[in-house]
Design a protein around this motif. Structure first.
Motif, short mmCIF file in Angstrom:
data_model
loop_
_atom_site.label_atom_id
_atom_site.label_comp_id
_atom_site.label_asym_id
_atom_site.label_seq_id
_atom_site.Cartn_x
_atom_site.Cartn_y
_atom_site.Cartn_z
N PRO A 74 92.44 48.58 129.89
CA PRO A 74 91.71 49.53 129.04
C PRO A 74 92.58 50.70 128.57
O PRO A 74 92.46 51.15 127.43
CB PRO A 74 90.58 50.01 129.96
N MET A 75 93.48 51.18 129.43
CA MET A 75 94.37 52.27 129.03
C MET A 75 95.30 51.83 127.91
O MET A 75 95.54 52.57 126.95
CB MET A 75 95.19 52.74 130.23
N GLY A 76 95.82 50.62 128.02
CA GLY A 76 96.68 50.10 126.97
C GLY A 76 95.94 49.85 125.68
O GLY A 76 96.47 50.09 124.59
N ARG A 103 91.73 54.83 115.18
CA ARG A 103 90.57 55.73 115.14
C ARG A 103 90.56 56.61 116.39
O ARG A 103 89.80 56.39 117.34
CB ARG A 103 89.28 54.92 115.07
N GLU A 104 91.41 57.62 116.40
CA GLU A 104 91.53 58.46 117.59
C GLU A 104 90.23 59.21 117.89
O GLU A 104 89.88 59.41 119.06
CB GLU A 104 92.68 59.45 117.41
N THR A 105 89.51 59.62 116.85
CA THR A 105 88.28 60.39 117.08
C THR A 105 87.23 59.57 117.83
O THR A 105 86.40 60.13 118.55
CB THR A 105 87.69 60.87 115.75
N ARG A 106 87.28 58.24 117.68
CA ARG A 106 86.31 57.40 118.39
C ARG A 106 86.52 57.49 119.90
O ARG A 106 85.55 57.39 120.67
CB ARG A 106 86.44 55.94 117.93
N SER A 132 89.86 60.86 126.84
CA SER A 132 90.82 61.85 126.36
C SER A 132 92.03 61.13 125.75
O SER A 132 92.80 60.49 126.46
CB SER A 132 91.28 62.75 127.50
N SER A 133 92.17 61.23 124.44
CA SER A 133 93.31 60.60 123.77
C SER A 133 94.63 61.23 124.21
O SER A 133 95.66 60.56 124.29
CB SER A 133 93.16 60.72 122.25
N ARG A 134 94.59 62.50 124.52
CA ARG A 134 95.81 63.18 124.98
C ARG A 134 96.27 62.61 126.33
O ARG A 134 97.46 62.40 126.55
CB ARG A 134 95.56 64.68 125.09
N SER A 135 95.31 62.34 127.22
CA SER A 135 95.66 61.76 128.52
C SER A 135 96.20 60.35 128.38
O SER A 135 97.13 59.95 129.09
CB SER A 135 94.43 61.76 129.44
N VAL A 136 95.62 59.59 127.45
CA VAL A 136 96.10 58.23 127.21
C VAL A 136 97.54 58.26 126.72
O VAL A 136 98.41 57.52 127.20
CB VAL A 136 95.19 57.51 126.19
N LEU A 137 97.81 59.11 125.73
CA LEU A 137 99.17 59.21 125.20
C LEU A 137 100.13 59.76 126.24
O LEU A 137 101.29 59.33 126.33
CB LEU A 137 99.17 60.10 123.95
#
Length: 314
Positions: free
Chosen positions: A180-182, A191-194, A201-206
């Motif tokens: 899921p993280m990948g 679609r980062e906003t999704r 958290s998109s920041r945590s994923v990146l």
């Protein structure tokens, strides 16, 4: 046979081919070890490319891993311990820097990494008392797991270590990208906003991908230092980062084999081009990249995977 199993089979065949090539032509051990190390670093960049982000400064972590080996080797001359130290050091550095750069996207992300890399390069050049400036630092003879080795045995051991790390990181990256993280990395690109709407958290994923890429680059730098036995500030220069991006485009970011195919092709083309036409090898590499961009946008791995898919359909 499913594509992941085909990738694993190709990886094992590629590893066997490298071993046979090194046995047949001993001087290729050095070239192939450097190629494997750069492939590991590019594998980390590939994780960022999945999120649509390009780092033009990942040579910072390669140089940090290499200089960790150079600084610690006199007091701790064991290759395994030095590799662990380089991995830990670059992971911490990647976390601290990643907390800052993961807030940015696209060109801002890439240029911030480039700026930080150039700052580190300048520090390596200016602090001559510690880094020996542009002269670099010579890495002393190392042991492996406490065992002193002669030159030939040492070269084979580092080559085997690089091959094992390449296979290990490749399998890890394959599992990570399927998790899921990948999968969330791809969502950052499209679609980062999704992700934010889903409570992710998109920041945590990146940030997680960035730290992993720093870890891989640090291990690559340690392997380069152990292989070349000499480190200089050029490892952190912007052209070194550009070289990694070049390899990523050449090999293709569609699969975990792409970085290693690109690194092997890059190093072999460079060595043979420099030996054949010493004054034109950069032009030959540029022509190869131009052909890939024009006729094989998925890189070497894109061509291989498309052929595999056509074969499965047939």
């Amino acid at each position: 046979m499913t594509l992941p199993r085909i990738e694993l089979l190709l990886a094992l065949l590629g590893a066997a081919a490298m071993v046979l090539a090194a046995m047949a032509t001993p001087w290729l051990k050095f070239v192939l070890t450097i190629a494997l190390a750069k492939g590991i670093a590019v594998l980390g960049i590939m994780l960022l490319l999945r999120a649509g982000q390009v780092s033009f400064g990942h040579a910072l972590y390669v140089a940090l891993g290499a200089y960790t080996v150079a600084f610690l080797a006199p007091a701790m001359p064991d290759a395994v311990l030095l590799l662990v130290a380089a991995a830990l050091g670059t992971t911490v550095a990647g976390l601290l820097i990643g907390l800052f750069v993961s807030r940015y996207r696209e060109i801002f992300f890439g240029m911030l990494n480039l700026a930080l890399s150039m700052v580190f390069h300048s520090m390596l050049e200016k602090f001559y008392h510690y880094t020996r400036g542009t002269d670099g630092i010579r890495v002393p003879s190392l042991t492996v797991a406490g065992v002193p080795l002669d030159r030939v045995s040492y070269e084979w051991t580092i080559f085997g270590l690089a091959l094992a790390l390449a296979l290990g990181f490749g399998v890890f990256a394959r599992v990570y990208l399927a998790s899921p993280m990948g999968q969330a990395l791809s969502a950052i690109k499209t679609r980062e906003t999704r992700l934010d709407f889903m409570g992710v958290s998109s920041r945590s994923v990146l940030l997680s991908a960035y730290v992993l890429s720093a870890l891989m680059a640090g291990c690559a730098g340690a392997l380069i230092a152990m292989t070349s036995r000499h480190v200089t500030p050029l490892l952190a220069y912007w052209t070194a980062s550009g070289e990694l991006v070049f390899i990523a485009i050449l090999g293709g970011a569609g699969g975990v084999l792409g970085p290693f195919l690109g690194a092997a092709a890059y190093e072999l083309v460079r060595v043979y081009a420099a030996a054949t036409v010493a004054d034109m090898w950069q032009m030959i590499l540029g022509a190869v990249l131009l052909l890939v961009i024009l006729f094989a946008r998925g890189g070497i791995w894109g061509m291989v995977s498309s052929r595999l898919q056509r074969g499965r359909v047939a």
